[in-house]
Design a protein around this motif. Structure first.
Motif, mmCIF file in Angstrom:
data_model
loop_
_atom_site.group_PDB
_atom_site.id
_atom_site.type_symbol
_atom_site.label_atom_id
_atom_site.label_comp_id
_atom_site.label_asym_id
_atom_site.label_seq_id
_atom_site.Cartn_x
_atom_site.Cartn_y
_atom_site.Cartn_z
ATOM 1 N N ILE A 91 24.079 55.095 -42.523
ATOM 2 C CA ILE A 91 22.579 53.943 -43.545
ATOM 3 C C ILE A 91 22.944 53.050 -44.052
ATOM 4 O O ILE A 91 24.201 53.044 -45.450
ATOM 5 C CB ILE A 91 22.768 55.498 -44.557
ATOM 6 N N PRO A 92 21.964 52.352 -43.976
ATOM 7 C CA PRO A 92 21.725 50.878 -44.927
ATOM 8 C C PRO A 92 22.052 51.513 -46.126
ATOM 9 O O PRO A 92 20.991 52.488 -46.993
ATOM 10 C CB PRO A 92 20.602 49.921 -43.997
ATOM 11 N N GLU A 93 22.134 50.352 -47.296
ATOM 12 C CA GLU A 93 22.696 50.527 -48.377
ATOM 13 C C GLU A 93 21.064 49.822 -49.273
ATOM 14 O O GLU A 93 20.713 50.999 -50.280
ATOM 15 C CB GLU A 93 23.672 49.317 -49.493
ATOM 16 N N ALA A 98 21.005 56.741 -48.772
ATOM 17 C CA ALA A 98 21.895 55.499 -48.672
ATOM 18 C C ALA A 98 23.599 56.239 -49.150
ATOM 19 O O ALA A 98 24.309 55.867 -49.375
ATOM 20 C CB ALA A 98 21.798 54.229 -49.546
ATOM 21 N N HIS A 99 22.899 57.191 -50.663
ATOM 22 C CA HIS A 99 24.615 57.499 -50.906
ATOM 23 C C HIS A 99 24.530 58.599 -50.406
ATOM 24 O O HIS A 99 25.603 59.549 -50.015
ATOM 25 C CB HIS A 99 24.018 58.678 -52.375
ATOM 26 N N VAL A 100 24.475 59.274 -48.514
ATOM 27 C CA VAL A 100 24.818 60.292 -48.242
ATOM 28 C C VAL A 100 25.668 59.357 -46.515
ATOM 29 O O VAL A 100 26.405 59.533 -46.381
ATOM 30 C CB VAL A 100 23.970 60.799 -47.095
ATOM 31 N N GLU A 101 25.167 57.920 -46.755
ATOM 32 C CA GLU A 101 26.140 56.622 -46.324
ATOM 33 C C GLU A 101 26.124 56.688 -44.752
ATOM 34 O O GLU A 101 26.553 55.849 -43.887
ATOM 35 C CB GLU A 101 27.593 56.619 -46.703
ATOM 36 N N LYS A 102 26.262 58.170 -43.724
ATOM 37 C CA LYS A 102 26.828 58.061 -42.434
ATOM 38 C C LYS A 102 25.610 59.002 -41.889
ATOM 39 O O LYS A 102 24.756 60.004 -42.772
ATOM 40 C CB LYS A 102 28.196 58.866 -42.252
ATOM 41 N N LYS A 165 23.627 69.676 -52.023
ATOM 42 C CA LYS A 165 24.611 69.080 -52.317
ATOM 43 C C LYS A 165 24.237 67.351 -52.695
ATOM 44 O O LYS A 165 24.326 67.385 -53.654
ATOM 45 C CB LYS A 165 25.742 69.212 -51.257
ATOM 46 N N TRP A 166 23.502 67.306 -51.775
ATOM 47 C CA TRP A 166 23.449 65.754 -51.784
ATOM 48 C C TRP A 166 22.508 64.647 -52.593
ATOM 49 O O TRP A 166 22.866 64.490 -53.588
ATOM 50 C CB TRP A 166 23.260 65.100 -50.601
ATOM 51 N N LYS A 169 24.660 65.553 -56.191
ATOM 52 C CA LYS A 169 25.341 64.036 -56.173
ATOM 53 C C LYS A 169 24.363 62.981 -56.588
ATOM 54 O O LYS A 169 24.539 62.275 -57.834
ATOM 55 C CB LYS A 169 26.242 64.197 -54.848
ATOM 56 N N ALA A 172 23.987 63.488 -60.350
ATOM 57 C CA ALA A 172 24.461 63.062 -60.977
ATOM 58 C C ALA A 172 24.870 61.484 -61.332
ATOM 59 O O ALA A 172 24.913 61.304 -62.360
ATOM 60 C CB ALA A 172 26.100 63.476 -60.307
ATOM 61 N N ALA A 173 24.739 60.679 -59.899
ATOM 62 C CA ALA A 173 25.488 59.197 -60.334
ATOM 63 C C ALA A 173 23.914 58.673 -61.663
ATOM 64 O O ALA A 173 24.027 57.703 -61.941
ATOM 65 C CB ALA A 173 25.055 58.999 -58.747
ATOM 66 N N GLU A 175 22.281 60.158 -63.595
ATOM 67 C CA GLU A 175 22.565 60.675 -65.027
ATOM 68 C C GLU A 175 24.061 59.753 -65.454
ATOM 69 O O GLU A 175 23.646 59.499 -66.463
ATOM 70 C CB GLU A 175 23.205 61.728 -65.322
ATOM 71 N N ALA A 176 25.294 59.394 -65.251
ATOM 72 C CA ALA A 176 25.805 58.826 -65.498
ATOM 73 C C ALA A 176 25.836 57.012 -64.959
ATOM 74 O O ALA A 176 26.167 56.754 -66.079
ATOM 75 C CB ALA A 176 26.671 58.514 -64.339
#
Ligand code: SF4
Ligand code: SF4
Ligand code: SF4
Ligand code: SF4
Ligand code: FES
Lengths: 180, 572
Positions: A91-93, A98-102, A165-166, A169, A172-173, A175-176
């Motif tokens: 998955i393009p950035e 994008a955070h699933v990547e694939k 799940k995603w 995720k 969380a990203a 929030e961080a």
């Protein structure tokens, strides 16, 4: 082993007319004439599909429209008749997910090979493939019966995402990032 | 217990006695004993840091009375073992006489469960999208020692994902278990110290030093040794799951080092090349430049037809035509340092059958890097020496051949895989003579050739190379070649048998080896089937006086090799 020969009893007079049998048969017919109909006028009338039925495998999206399959190829590995063919992709950035990547670049299921075993649904770690209600397929050529990704998604529709799940995720990203 | 003749010492692993060389790392000692001690940070070819704690075991030693020095004997009449109250790490423990270890006790198992739980606390649930899945130590040991569910209710740490460390390596910091193997590799093997950890505790993060990139020619080895999916190859990323890949042992044809490799393919398509451990040649490493060599096999430039004057024919027709041309005499043969030993032998046979005026090889040179790429970029020049194809080292330029064509001395050229226009013979000059060309890809020599035999690449055929150490190493076909193209041994063999008269042409390397056994004294006791996977040293002392151009590299020292050769000779 010794075997015993049974004497066939001679038919009596009434039996020889066959009338008692015919009358019994007609009685049953007559009784059923007034019962509720069980014959299904397939294909004009479709049967009710019970829960847990295994029709043809389809791909599903989550409620937000994200394709759930991440092309992990576990279903391709487990599929006994090798009906599934996947070409994984990235998955393009700059994409939404994008955070699933694939995600699969190509995903084909050869419906002529599929034996509706349900292993793919069982093994999928992302709950992305489900055997749904469709059971009758036809086509004019073998190629037509290899269902590509778009068709599998069209047939699959949307399924609830119990684990999210995603989504978690991504949250969380974010929030961080907010906390530096 | 100590001092055996063979210098081995006894160690006791789970109460069983084993003999190992003194100082053996206990992870390796256990491996020799057929027991696995799970580990992440330990790597047999890197220094020991002992930071993952996965290899914890119980350690004990035979007790002695302090005052008398006498062994303390227990009730069973055996020497008493003093078990250390706390577990010790196996990777930093070396075998000493009488050492006792327990690799599978209650305590050890509890330690592993604990270490696994801590490692998984912040680990992402990435396996479905992680390229390491299927060859991941963390997955494997999680299956053995994992709890199966998480007790961690807090949020997991967020770390950078999809970070490019360099042109070929991608880093996912969330998956990193901080074993430091990659850091040690860069420092100790690649001598390019660019990686390090920043921050502390569970925030520790692997990163490149500011302004640096992980771009040395060995960078992809970090991907291989990373026990998890933190480092992945950008080239192989998301291409194929590893459990579909079939591994075929092969030899890297990049240079005369002869790096041992695995070609990993699925259904006739190569997806990646990984190193195969050979402690005498490449340890567990391979240069990045050797990993991409397979990319040229699937191009439009591949030759796929046997042709005579540009029209398609079959191999027998091409062989007959070539034989007719060769029989006319005035033949020059140009062999190749990239051909296998078997092909060079057959080419030599053809050269002598047609009484070739000259037999040459084209040299390919580059800078050696002192590690696994040598100055000689032909993988098999020594094979040409052993098979008698050539007697002196090759040159890059075939100027002599060009003038021989000019003067009319040469009328037919047989080139095996070499583009003559690249080594000093002009295309116009080639048009004056009959060219017979064996090659895998189109080039100018192939264009002017009267007869063309398509050949297979090293990934598609079986054969052997002899590397700079005079080590004979074999490679096997990983994928099928283009449809209709026969192995080079078969086409050369057919040509050879027409020229020789009767002999039945060989169908594979086995047949050629049967012949070479009697013809070449150094090969007398070798048959192809039984060439060990790590290769065998051939006695090459006869050629050691030649000015080979290779310098020092891993496990090869040009000066020392002469001594090794001398020993091989003596032992025969
Ligand atoms: S239902 Fe069974 S046969 Fe059909 S695609 Fe899934 S795994 Fe393959
Ligand atoms: S198992 Fe699920 S996620 Fe994996 S490739 Fe198949 S459908 Fe996609
Ligand atoms: S590193 Fe191993 S355990 Fe972690 S996500 Fe990748 S495959 Fe799974
Ligand atoms: S990236 Fe891999 S090799 Fe490097 S420290 Fe992390 S886990 Fe170890
Ligand atoms: S392998 Fe021993 S501490 Fe990591």
């Amino acid at each position: 082993m010794a075997f015993k020969i049974l004497e066939r009893k001679p038919l009596n007079w009434a039996e020889r007319t066959y009338l008692p049998q015919i009358i019994t048969g007609l009685k049953i017919t007559l009784w059923n004439l007034f019962q509720k109909k069980v014959t299904l006028e397939y294909p004009d009338v479709r049967p009710v599909i019970p829960e847990g039925y295994r029709g043809i495998p389809t791909l599903v999206k989550d409620p937000k429209g994200r394709e759930k399959c991440v092309s992990c190829q576990l279903c391709e590995f487990v599929c006994p008749p090798k009906a599934i063919r996947i070409q994984p992709g990235e998955i393009p950035e700059d994409a939404d997910y994008a955070h699933v990547e694939k995600a699969p670049k190509q995903f084909d299921i050869d419906m002529l090979r599929c034996i509706y075993c349900g292993f793919c649904q069982e093994v999928c770690p992302e709950e992305a493939i489900f055997l749904q209600n469709d059971f009758s397929l036809s086509g004019y050529s073998r190629e037509e019966m290899v269902f590509p990704k778009a068709k599998l998604y069209e047939m699959g529709g949307t399924f609830p995402d119990q684990h999210n799940k995603w989504g978690k995720k991504q949250q969380a990203a974010e929030e961080a990032k907010a906390h530096g | 217990m100590t001092g055996r003749d063979d210098n081995l010492i006894s160690v006791f692993i789970d109460e069983e006695e084993f003999l190992v060389p003194p100082g053996t790392n206990m992870v390796e000692a256990a491996r020799l004993a057929g027991k696995e001690i799970p580990h992440y940070c330990y790597h047999p070819k890197l220094s020991v840091t002992g930071n993952c704690r996965m290899c914890l075991m119980e350690l004990g030693m035979p007790l002695k009375d302090h005052s008398t020095g006498e062994p303390i004997i227990d009730r069973r009449g055996l020497q008493k073992i003093g078990w250390m109250p706390r577990p010790a790490i196996a990777c930093a423990t070396r075998a000493f006489p009488g050492i006792h270890i327990k690799t599978d006790s209650e305590l050890v198992r509890e330690c592993r469960n604990g270490v696994m739980e801590f490692l998984l606390v912040n680990h992402p649930l990435d396996c479905p999208i992680c390229d390491q899945a299927g060859e991941c130590s963390l997955q494997e040991y999680a299956a053995d020692y994992g709890r199966g569910y998480s007790r961690f209710v807090e949020n997991k740490n967020v770390k950078p994902k999809r970070t490019r460390l360099g042109p070929r390596v991608m880093l996912d910091d969330e998956r990193c278990i901080l074993c430091s193997r990659c850091i040690r590799f860069c420092k100790e093997i690649a001598k390019d110290d660019v990686l390090g950890f920043v921050d502390r505790g569970s925030y520790s993060t692997l990163t490149c030093f500011p302004g640096k990139d992980l771009q040395n020619n060995y960078s992809l080895n970090t991907v291989d040794i990373c026990p998890v999916g933190a480092l992945t190859s950008i080239d192989f990323r998301f291409k194929m799951r590893v459990w579909f890949l079939k591994e075929t042992p092969s030899i890297c044809a990049e240079s005369s080092v002869g790096v041992n490799t695995h070609i990993e393919s699925r259904e006739g398509k190569i997806y990646r090349i990984t190193p195969r451990r050979n402690d005498e040649v490449n340890d567990t490493w391979i240069p990045d430049s050797g990993r991409i060599l397979y990319k040229s096999i699937d191009t439009d430039e591949r030759l796929i037809h046997y042709t005579i004057d540009g029209s398609h024919t079959l191999v027998d027709g091409a062989a007959k035509e070539a034989a007719t041309l060769l029989r006319e005499g005035a033949v020059a043969v140009v062999g190749s340092g990239r051909a296998s030993v078997e092909e060079q032998y057959l080419l030599g046979k053809i050269a002598s059958a047609v009484k070739a005026i000259s037999v040459s090889l084209v040299s390919r040179t580059g800078d050696g890097d002192g590690l696994l790429v040598s100055a000689d970029r032909n993988p098999n020049v020594r094979g040409a020496l052993l098979t008698g194809l050539i007697t002196s080292l090759p040159h890059a330029n075939l100027g002599g051949l060009a003038s021989a064509i000019e003067s009319g001395e040469v009328r037919t050229i047989l080139s095996f895989g070499e583009d003559l226009t690249q080594c000093g013979v002009e295309k116009q000059l080639l048009e004056k003579v009959n060219v017979i060309y064996f090659g895998s890809h189109c080039n100018e020599t192939g264009e002017v050739a009267k007869v063309v035999f398509p050949t297979l690449t090293v990934f598609e055929k079986a054969g052997t190379f002899i590397n700079q150490q005079f080590r004979l190493q074999k490679f096997l076909p990983a994928v099928p070649g283009p449809q209709g193209v026969l192995p080079d041994i078969v086409s050369l063999g057919k040509l050879c048998s027409i020229l020789d008269g009767e002999a039945i042409p060989p169908t594979g390397p086995e047949g050629v080896w049967a012949e070479m056994n009697t013809e070449i004294p150094q090969f007398s006791a070798i048959d192809f089937e039984n060439i060990p996977i790590n290769g065998i040293l051939i006695d090459g002392s006869q050629w050691e006086h030649l000015p080979f151009i290779e310098g020092m590299s891993l496990h090869y020292d040009p000066d020392n090799n002469r001594q090794i050769m001398a020993e091989v000779t003596k032992s025969k």
